[in-house]
Design an enzyme around this catalytic site. Structure first.
Site, short mmCIF file in Angstrom:
data_model
loop_
_atom_site.label_atom_id
_atom_site.label_comp_id
_atom_site.label_asym_id
_atom_site.label_seq_id
_atom_site.Cartn_x
_atom_site.Cartn_y
_atom_site.Cartn_z
N GLU A 128 40.61 27.50 29.47
CA GLU A 128 40.54 28.74 28.69
C GLU A 128 41.97 29.24 28.44
O GLU A 128 42.77 29.22 29.36
CB GLU A 128 39.76 29.83 29.44
CG GLU A 128 39.52 31.03 28.55
CD GLU A 128 38.67 32.13 29.23
OE1 GLU A 128 38.29 31.96 30.39
OE2 GLU A 128 38.44 33.14 28.58
N MET A 188 39.40 31.11 37.48
CA MET A 188 38.73 30.67 36.26
C MET A 188 37.29 30.29 36.56
O MET A 188 37.01 29.56 37.49
CB MET A 188 39.51 29.49 35.66
CG MET A 188 38.91 28.92 34.41
SD MET A 188 38.90 30.14 33.06
CE MET A 188 37.44 29.63 32.18
N GLU A 189 36.40 30.81 35.71
CA GLU A 189 34.96 30.73 35.95
C GLU A 189 34.28 29.44 35.49
O GLU A 189 33.06 29.45 35.22
CB GLU A 189 34.30 31.91 35.23
CG GLU A 189 34.29 31.83 33.68
CD GLU A 189 35.39 32.64 33.00
OE1 GLU A 189 36.44 32.89 33.63
OE2 GLU A 189 35.20 33.02 31.82
N ASN A 190 34.99 28.30 35.39
CA ASN A 190 34.36 27.07 34.93
C ASN A 190 32.98 26.86 35.53
O ASN A 190 32.77 27.09 36.72
CB ASN A 190 35.23 25.87 35.34
CG ASN A 190 36.69 26.12 35.13
OD1 ASN A 190 37.13 26.33 34.02
ND2 ASN A 190 37.45 26.16 36.22
N GLU A 219 34.70 39.69 29.19
CA GLU A 219 35.65 40.21 30.18
C GLU A 219 35.42 41.69 30.51
O GLU A 219 35.40 42.06 31.68
CB GLU A 219 37.09 39.95 29.74
CG GLU A 219 37.47 38.47 29.66
CD GLU A 219 37.22 37.69 30.95
OE1 GLU A 219 36.98 38.31 32.00
OE2 GLU A 219 37.24 36.44 30.89
N GLY A 271 44.52 34.74 37.79
CA GLY A 271 43.82 34.93 39.07
C GLY A 271 42.86 33.80 39.41
O GLY A 271 42.92 33.22 40.48
N HIS A 307 30.58 35.93 36.00
CA HIS A 307 30.73 35.28 34.70
C HIS A 307 29.63 34.24 34.45
O HIS A 307 29.38 33.87 33.31
CB HIS A 307 32.08 34.56 34.61
CG HIS A 307 33.18 35.38 34.00
ND1 HIS A 307 33.02 36.12 32.86
CD2 HIS A 307 34.48 35.54 34.35
CE1 HIS A 307 34.17 36.72 32.55
NE2 HIS A 307 35.07 36.39 33.43
N HIS A 316 33.93 38.61 40.48
CA HIS A 316 34.16 38.54 39.03
C HIS A 316 33.83 37.15 38.47
O HIS A 316 33.06 37.02 37.51
CB HIS A 316 35.63 38.90 38.73
CG HIS A 316 35.98 38.89 37.29
ND1 HIS A 316 35.99 40.02 36.51
CD2 HIS A 316 36.33 37.88 36.46
CE1 HIS A 316 36.33 39.72 35.28
NE2 HIS A 316 36.54 38.41 35.22
N GLU A 317 34.38 36.12 39.08
CA GLU A 317 34.14 34.76 38.55
C GLU A 317 32.67 34.38 38.71
O GLU A 317 32.09 33.75 37.83
CB GLU A 317 35.04 33.73 39.24
CG GLU A 317 36.54 34.03 39.20
CD GLU A 317 37.08 34.41 37.84
OE1 GLU A 317 36.56 33.92 36.81
OE2 GLU A 317 38.03 35.23 37.77
N1 B3K Z 1 38.52 33.86 32.10
C1 B3K Z 1 39.68 33.66 32.94
C2 B3K Z 1 40.96 34.02 32.27
C3 B3K Z 1 41.51 32.95 31.41
C4 B3K Z 1 42.89 33.31 30.93
C5 B3K Z 1 43.42 32.33 29.94
N2 B3K Z 1 44.79 32.61 29.58
C6 B3K Z 1 39.56 34.42 34.21
C7 B3K Z 1 38.68 35.59 34.20
O1 B3K Z 1 38.86 36.54 33.48
O2 B3K Z 1 37.74 35.58 34.93
ZN ZN Z 2 36.91 37.28 33.61
#
Ligand code: B3K
Ligand code: ZN
Length: 870
Positions: free
Chosen positions: A122, A264-266, A321, A262, A302, A298-299
């Site tokens: 992302e 990433m929610e993969n 977000e 911080g 998502h 938070h993750e």
């Molecule tokens: N979605 C990611 C942030 C990605 C940032 C890319 N530059 C983390 C978050 O907001 O949960």
């Molecule tokens: Zn997020």
């Protein structure tokens, strides 16, 4: 600069989509071969050209339906294919690319972190792996085979379920993964490395067992428990409050040291900055523990708001977000203290987001124009975005809001949605008209509410006269009236709440401000009331009402709403600062209001009634928080006056501070609300006591007796800020103990960077050579360089421009290695319009120097261009 901006209005549905992607990775840090077999489907029957995004790899070959193919054109950022008419409807491409993860310092795409290899896709990082339709409205099923050296990379992970594995020759092994949920490319992830794993399990409310796996660097298992507990809490909370259950059989989290943000929610495989995973009492502060809980939440959240329902295009980023921040804030508030969470979130919003909205980067929560998407992961999209969701929650109430959520998810599950889809679901589920409210999505800037009042002694009526105005911003001159929920309360002189009545009926405490000017009338008010305005910060606006000191002290002491009490003290502090700043500019003596000192003493004396609120009320706003009160910031003046305020409070409340400090005794370290609250009260007392004559003794002792990082760091901070005799010893002791651990050393670097000493810049420059420092690690850069530029108001803004030059030199280097982090770090420089003309000239000169750099990244270009050519 050849990069072209994209506009929201230009959105077009894709001509082609990808349905199935098979990725084969032959991993090697110096030479990774990626074979991507993708099944495409034509959506627009007219189209025979397919443009794929891709850059920063070596393109080896392409096959169309299994045969060699050469009808393509390549440029620096894409591959455009001319497809044979007869098979353009449904076809397969096989593309081979070669990557060098070890040399990828941008930390986007596939890169090496420490000894491992991982991805960050992302927003547009997938295109650094292979040519693809790298846009969030293309959702495909992924199957991923990873082959790598078994000794170096015993663990090979990707999204979804592990479906097969085996050994191959030359000491290699392989694992194959399949993700049953179609997803956009930005949610793809891969991790390879040698980790310790913490295993656990969660049973969902419908009785399914989910395997939980937390991967950390070898030797770090003793710092993994809290993150795992937080994950389980988050999973349970989302079921209880939002009715949302996890969908796969496995949930993995991997902690890595090199990460641009911080976490990433993969899908099914979150990748985290180790800062938001690793914690034990010795290495992490209470604040770290709470931050971990919040980011893990938070993750996880998502998975529904982001992954199952994703964004149609990146202009809709706040859809996932803002909503997910709202959800994580609610999680922290339900789990911990609601008031503390609200106050801390508001502090952050008022300083960071308001400042952003007053800067050249001002943009609505749904931007209209973007050059580099990574530049739009902003306070505005995240924090103001969350406030917009919160306002809808206020207007609808919890029940109807949850009905709106259910409808939103039912209608958009498995799809790529827009902000409009969300608002429309909320509107239809609740019956509340959000027509005017929608303007929050398209208007940037911070609205100002100017409020006056009048009281009719004969009729016993009270009126609030409310006007709204949003001043023009860099991106948008003309502003319209917004729908602003204004939550209020009225108190009599003795602090007793007054029921809100109009013609005999009880009326809502949330006023709907929708026009330029409105009058709200209340009846049967027997004496002139003290109004509590913007309770709980019911809207992200500035408030202008001329409170008297007496009124504010009434609110501070008696308001039922904790936010209001805290905010009253903020206004009192602000008034003291303003008055003294003017005095100091006119060469007059600085003074401190005796009434305010008495009020503070009263709060401290009653600390047992509300420990956490006492701490927050006693905490003097930071220099940077004070700075936001002014259109033109006087760094030296603010720092001097704040210092005076701190010392005055310390001197006058000394005995009481000491008494409270001594009264709080905690033997064992526990992470629970009351213990955290007591520790923070004790430590705020310590920060003040450091400025009194026995400061050195107390602080030194505090450090020596500390059995946890919160107390250790509190002592170190007190010693450094008050420039105590013991500080060099303590700093050295800490350094010796922790120099092997970058994450812990970040606390030390950040403290050094914010020293009040006049030679702090020299020190920071010197520390960049410290063995624990690493220029390619964003956490180190943020700790040392960003702390200096953002938190050391006086030194960074030194009138001779030395701070600006230092930062510029760093940015020139970072432009090559990590443009994304560079673009974050340039922020303090682009805000030159907030300083006097001399500083402005120097800051602009620094930006001009940057703008002349060869191969300026579009990340930096976009911001510098906005700042200089506004
Ligand atoms: N979605 C990611 C942030 C990605 C940032 C890319 N530059 C983390 C978050 O907001 O949960
Ligand atoms: Zn997020």
């Amino acid at each position: 600069m050849h990069a072209k901006a994209k506009y929201r209005k230009d959105y077009k549905t894709p001509d082609f989509t990808a349905t199935d992607i098979f990725l084969d990775f032959q991993l090697d840090p110096q030479h990774t071969v990626v074979t991507a077999k993708t099944r495409f489907q034509r959506l627009n029957s007219e189209s025979t050209t397919l443009r794929l995004d891709g850059h920063s790899f070596q393109f080896a070959s392409i096959k169309f339906n299994g045969s060699d193919f050469s009808a393509y054109k390549q440029d620096g950022e894409s591959l455009t294919l001319t497809l044979p008419e007869e098979s353009a409807g449904d076809f397969e491409l096989e593309i081979v690319t070669i990557l060098v993860p070890a040399e990828n310092t941008s930390l986007q795409g596939l890169y090496q972190s420490g000894e491992g290899i991982c991805t960050q896709c992302e927003a547009e990082g997938f295109r650094q792996i292979t040519y693809s339709l790298d846009r969030p409205d293309v959702l495909a099923r992924y199957q991923v085979k990873i082959t790598a050296d078994k000794t170096r990379y015993p663990i090979l992970l990707s999204n979804g379920n592990r479906i097969a594995s085996g050994e191959s020759d030359k000491g290699q092994h392989w694992v194959e993964w399949q993700d049953p949920f179609p997803k956009p490319s930005y949610l793809f992830a891969l991790v390879a490395g040698d980790f310790d794993v913490l295993h656990d399990e969660f049973t969902t409310r419908s009785g399914r067992k989910v395997a939980l796996e937390l991967y950390v660097d070898r030797g770090n298992l003793n710092r993994a428990d809290w993150a795992m507990q937080s994950l389980k809490k988050a999973m349970k909370w989302d079921e209880e409050r939002f009715g949302l259950e996890y969908d796969l059989d496995i949930y993995m989290i991997v902690a890595v040291d090199f990460f641009n943000m911080g976490a990433m929610e993969n899908k099914g495989l979150n990748i985290f900055n180790s800062k938001y995973v690793l914690a034990n009492a010795q290495t992490a502060t209470d604040e770290d523990y709470l931050a971990i809980e919040s980011v893990i939440g938070h993750e996880y959240f998502h998975n529904w708001t982001g992954n199952r329902v994703t964004c149609r295009d990146w202009f809709q980023l706040s859809l996932k977000e803002g909503l997910t921040v709202f959800r994580d804030q609610e999680f922290s508030s339900d789990t911990g203290s609601r008031a503390v969470n609200r106050i801390n979130n508001v502090k952050f919003l008022r300083t960071a987001q308001f400042a952003e909205d007053a800067s050249p980067m001002s943009h609505p929560i749904r931007p209209e124009k973007v050059l580099e998407m990574n530049n739009f992961y902003t306070m505005t999209i995240y924090e103001k975005g969350a406030e917009v969701i919160r306002m809808m929650h206020t207007l609808l109430g919890e029940k109807r809001f949850q009905q709106g959520m259910q409808l939103y998810i039912a209608e958009n599950d498995g799809k790529a949605a827009t902000c409009e889809d969300f608002v429309s679901a909320m509107e239809r589920a609740s019956g509340v008209d959000l027509t005017q409210f929608r303007r929050w999505y398209s208007q940037s800037g911070t609205p100002k509410l100017t409020i006056s009042d009048s009281y009719d002694e004969k009729k016993h009526t009270y009126q609030l006269i409310v006007s709204q105005l949003t001043p023009p911003t860099a991106d948008q001159m003309d502003k319209v009236n917004l729908h602003i929920p204004l939550k209020i309360a009225l108190y009599d002189k003795n602090g007793i709440p007054i029921t809100l009545l109009n013609n005999g009926d009880v009326v809502s405490d949330v006023l709907n401000v929708t026009q330029k000017k409105q009058v709200f009338e209340f009846h049967s008010v027997s004496s002139r009331p003290v109004p509590a305005l913007l309770c709980d910060f019911s809207a992200p606006v500035k408030l202008d009402y001329h409170y008297s000191t007496e009124q504010l002290i009434t609110l501070l002491k008696f308001a039922q709403n904790e936010f209001v009490r805290w905010d009253a003290m903020q206004m009192l502090f602000a008034a003291e600062l303003r008055r003294n700043l003017t005095a100091s500019q006119q060469g007059e003596e600085l003074t401190f209001s005796a009434e305010i000192l008495t009020a503070l003493s009263h709060v401290l004396a009653n600390y047992k009634e509300n420990v956490e609120l006492t701490t927050l009320i006693l905490t003097l706003p930071k220099e940077t928080e004070f700075a936001e009160l002014f259109k033109t910031i006087d760094p030296d003046g603010i720092v001097a006056v704040r210092d005076f305020m701190q010392r005055t409070i310390a001197e006058n409340l000394r005995a009481q501070l000491l008494e409270t400090y001594n009264a709080i005794q905690q033997e064992e370290y526990r992470i629970d609300i009351l213990d955290i609250a007591l520790r923070s009260l004790k430590n705020i007392c310590l920060q003040y006591l450091a400025f009194t004559e026995t400061g050195n003794l107390i602080v030194n002792k505090h450090y020596l007796h500390a059995n946890n990082m919160t107390d250790t760091l509190a002592a170190l901070t007190a010693a450094t800020k008050a420039q105590l005799g013991c500080r060099e010893n303590l700093l050295r002791d800490f350094e010796e103990k922790w120099q092997h651990d970058g994450l812990v050393m970040d606390k030390w670097f950040a403290l050094q960077a914010t020293r009040p000493d006049s030679n702090v810049l020299e020190l920071v420059q010197h520390l960049m050579l410290h063995p624990s420092f690493n220029f390619n690690n964003p956490n180190r850069l943020r700790a040392l360089v960003a702390s200096f530029a953002n938190q050391n108001l006086k030194a960074f803004h030194a009138a001779n421009g030395s701070g600006y030059r230092f930062l510029t030199d760093i940015l020139i280097k970072l432009n090559e290695t990590n443009p994304q982090v560079a673009a974050r770090l340039v922020e303090p420089l682009i805000r030159f319009n907030r300083y006097d003309s001399q500083r402005q000239t120097l800051m602009k000169r620094a930006l001009e120097r940057l703008s002349e750099v060869e191969d300026l990244s579009k990340d930096l270009y976009e911001k510098i261009d906005k700042a200089l050519n506004a």
